[in-house]
Design an enzyme around this catalytic site. Structure first.
Site, PDB file in Angstrom:
ATOM      1  N   ASP A   1       7.900  -6.016   3.177  1.00  0.00           N
ATOM      2  CA  ASP A   1       6.831  -5.876   4.157  1.00  0.00           C
ATOM      3  C   ASP A   1       5.547  -6.532   3.641  1.00  0.00           C
ATOM      4  OD1 ASP A   1       5.776  -4.537   6.634  1.00  0.00           O
ATOM      5  OD2 ASP A   1       4.495  -3.530   5.166  1.00  0.00           O
TER       6      ASP A   1
ATOM      7  N   GLU B   1       8.629 -10.934   4.704  1.00  0.00           N
ATOM      8  CA  GLU B   1       7.776 -11.059   5.877  1.00  0.00           C
ATOM      9  C   GLU B   1       6.522 -11.805   5.442  1.00  0.00           C
ATOM     10  OE1 GLU B   1       5.341  -8.345   9.129  1.00  0.00           O
ATOM     11  OE2 GLU B   1       5.388  -7.750   7.056  1.00  0.00           O
TER      12      GLU B   1
ATOM     13  N   GLN C   1      -4.019   3.721   4.324  1.00  0.00           N
ATOM     14  CA  GLN C   1      -3.037   2.937   3.574  1.00  0.00           C
ATOM     15  C   GLN C   1      -3.706   2.183   2.424  1.00  0.00           C
ATOM     16  OE1 GLN C   1      -1.705   0.856   7.082  1.00  0.00           O
ATOM     17  NE2 GLN C   1       0.260   1.902   7.090  1.00  0.00           N
TER      18      GLN C   1
ATOM     19  N   HIS D   1       0.848  -1.187   0.000  1.00  0.00           N
ATOM     20  CA  HIS D   1       0.000   0.000   0.000  1.00  0.00           C
ATOM     21  C   HIS D   1       0.887   1.241   0.000  1.00  0.00           C
ATOM     22  CE1 HIS D   1       0.802  -1.451   4.147  1.00  0.00           C
ATOM     23  NE2 HIS D   1       1.260  -0.222   4.275  1.00  0.00           N
TER      24      HIS D   1
ATOM     25  N   GLU E   1      -1.622 -11.082  -2.931  1.00  0.00           N
ATOM     26  CA  GLU E   1      -3.049 -11.435  -3.050  1.00  0.00           C
ATOM     27  C   GLU E   1      -3.700 -10.546  -4.107  1.00  0.00           C
ATOM     28  OE1 GLU E   1      -4.915 -10.908   0.754  1.00  0.00           O
ATOM     29  OE2 GLU E   1      -4.721  -8.744   0.701  1.00  0.00           O
TER      30      GLU E   1
ATOM     31  N   ASP F   1      -4.395   0.035  -0.713  1.00  0.00           N
ATOM     32  CA  ASP F   1      -3.587  -1.007  -1.357  1.00  0.00           C
ATOM     33  C   ASP F   1      -3.311  -0.646  -2.814  1.00  0.00           C
ATOM     34  OD1 ASP F   1      -3.993  -2.456   1.019  1.00  0.00           O
ATOM     35  OD2 ASP F   1      -3.939  -4.347  -0.105  1.00  0.00           O
TER      36      ASP F   1
END
Ligand code: MG
Length: 552
Positions: free
Chosen positions: A200, A242, A168, A103, A207, A170
């Protein structure tokens, strides 16, 4: 020596704004960090992972980026970053940047343009719905602080998707213009000399959020693309993902084909291992670690785990069962304000372990002997505490404690101008916990941490060898595991309880091996280690190398 730098690295995670202020404005900065590189080199760390350094409205500690090509002016300039890379390299230290591209900030010019003009080329860089999505209250990441994942924007007259906070939005990763732009971003920082990126929220980048598309469907071609591109631009650069996902999913982040070559990220955080180290410490039983080490997904030879005890986020216990999580909460976060999001703990390590040096050292010895590359968080090497009066995860982001001096040597600013208050009260105050005092004390955690790192560097089999667990006939509190590499083998003993035990390791090495103790919690008084009868103190640890008796 192994062939890949990241397999023998010691990472150190820094919040630049909380580490060292050079200009007296109360905010840590890059010039301040440069002035502390000698300290970090002496400690033995070989790679710094910087939390986000880009311009940002700072509504999520910099994880809301408003310009991927810039440096937050409070931290310095692009010139300072280039200087940091150079100065660090001269000390054998590499720099990893946080890549926060799931994002942007809602103040990023891309999002502003997308909202203000339906015909903007940036409109399709974000994810929109003209109608109210029926699932808009599902899939929140910060329960208690976030209530929805789709929010209506008046200017755009549409709903936009945000996996995290509503500020934030996406990025739309199905849009190839987004993909190309972020590759340019990565190329830009690689050209400046950084060694790679900590990616991050990797699963959320992959997705595909679209009406009628299951978000469980991930597009791993993004990672394929990044790996090829970063490797082409800088041969020894790395991606550290991550990805707190089930073990069955993890392999896809490092390899396109199970068991195939390591052609995606080189490194993965070991989240499962992290939660189970804490479970084992809470229960004072080795069983959770025996089970996890036995079930660790096999990574391609060149891929590597990154181990950690605490990081910049909450200690995430979401992969544990309710019963397991409650055991960890009871042991290490007994009060409600120590917990967050219903799944985690917002404390630093030393207070969680009651500031008991034996338990703290046992925990780090465990971490450093797990398969993978260890990550330390700034301040852990001196045993800093948290400040629960601060909001959310800010509790563990207080300024580095350098000295028993005003503002702990972090800054010359007035108290009210500090980015976050220095800890001046209680057992973890700068008076009792600081670098300067510990450098002079040969029994300090800081001196011990340096020793831990030096010994680890002398035992490359821990990072690269084949791990296995020895669990026959041992006390429940004792973990014995070993690594076997062409260079040699090492056996590691850890006692997770405060009761002294004796361990018999008959038959794990024949007489052609010469056991040599290289690190332990105390002097066990044996230059010749007798594997058939090994004493282990409460909270004790022993690292015993097995070398062919004819080897040097
Ligand atoms: Mg400053």
């Amino acid at each position: 020596m192994s062939e890949r730098w990241y397999k023998e690295a010691v990472l150190y995670c820094i919040e630049v704004d909380s580490f060292q202020d050079s200009n007296g404005d109360g905010i840590g900065d890059l010039a301040g960090l440069i002035s502390r590189l000698d300290y970090l080199a002496r400690l033995g760390v070989t790679c710094l992972w910087l939390n986000p350094v880009h311009p940002s409205p700072h509504r999520d500690d910099g994880y809301d980026v408003s310009d991927y090509y810039g440096i937050d002016p409070r931290l310095g300039s692009l010139g300072d970053l280039a200087e940091l890379v150079l100065q660090a390299r001269q000390r054998g230290i590499r720099i990893l940047l946080d890549l926060v591209v799931n994002h942007t900030s809602d103040e990023h010019p891309w999002f502003q343009s997308a909202c203000n003009d339906p015909d903007s080329p940036y409109r399709d860089w974000y994810i929109w719905s003209d109608t109210e999505p029926p699932d808009r209250r599902q899939g929140v990441v910060f329960p208690g602080e976030q209530s929805e994942t789709w929010t209506f924007n008046e200017k755009a007259n549409a709903w936009y998707f945000h996996r995290f906070y509503d500020f934030q939005p996406d990025l739309n990763w199905t849009n190839h213009a987004v993909r190309n732009e972020i590759k340019k971003v990565m190329g830009f920082w690689l050209q400046l000399g950084v060694a790679g990126f900590r990616v991050d929220a990797a699963p959320f980048v992959l997705e595909q959020i679209q009406a009628g598309v299951d978000p469980a469907m991930k597009d791993f071609s993004i990672l394929d693309d990044w790996r090829q591109d970063t490797q082409w631009r800088s041969g020894d650069s790395v991606l550290l993902c991550e990805a707190n996902v089930p073990p069955t999913e993890l392999g896809k982040y490092v390899a396109a084909v199970a068991g195939g070559p390591n052609d995606r990220a080189q490194m993965l955080f070991a989240f499962q291992l992290n939660a189970r180290i804490w479970l084992a410490l809470a229960r004072q039983e080795a069983e959770p670690l025996i089970e996890t080490l036995g079930n660790l997904p096999r990574l391609p030879a060149m891929a590597q785990w990154c181990t950690f005890l605490r990081n910049h986020d909450e200690l995430d216990l979401s992969t544990l069962t309710d019963e397991q999580r409650n055991d960890v909460f009871r042991a290490f976060a007994p009060k409600a304000d120590m917990r967050i999001y219903g799944r985690g703990i917002r404390r630093r390590l030393a207070p969680m372990l009651g500031n008991d040096p034996r338990r703290i050292r046992l925990a780090y010895s465990l971490q450093f002997t797990m398969p993978g590359t260890p990550v330390l968080r700034y301040g852990e090497e001196i045993g800093m505490g948290e400040n629960l009066r601060l909001h959310g995860r800010d509790a563990i982001r207080t300024p580095m404690q350098w000295q028993n001096a005003p503002r702990a040597g972090f800054s010359t600013a007035r108290d009210k101008d500090l980015i976050r208050p220095v800890t001046t009260r209680g057992a973890y105050s700068m008076r009792d916990v600081n670098v300067e005092t510990q450098q002079r004390d040969s029994n300090s955690l800081l001196r011990w941490s340096g020793e831990l790192i030096r010994v680890l560097r002398e035992c490359p089999e821990i990072g690269v060898g084949e791990p296995s667990v020895i669990d026959a006939g041992l006390p429940r509190s004792v973990l014995v595991h070993r690594f076997d590499a062409p260079e040699g083998s090492i056996v590691l003993l850890h006692n997770l309880s405060d009761t002294q035990v004796t361990v018999e390791l008959d038959g794990i090495a024949d007489r052609t091996y010469r056991p040599l103790e290289v690190f332990s919690d105390s002097d066990y008084g044996a230059s010749q280690v007798d594997l058939t009868r090994l004493s282990l103190n409460g909270w004790g640890y022993r690292w015993i190398r097995l070398r062919r008796s004819n080897a040097v």
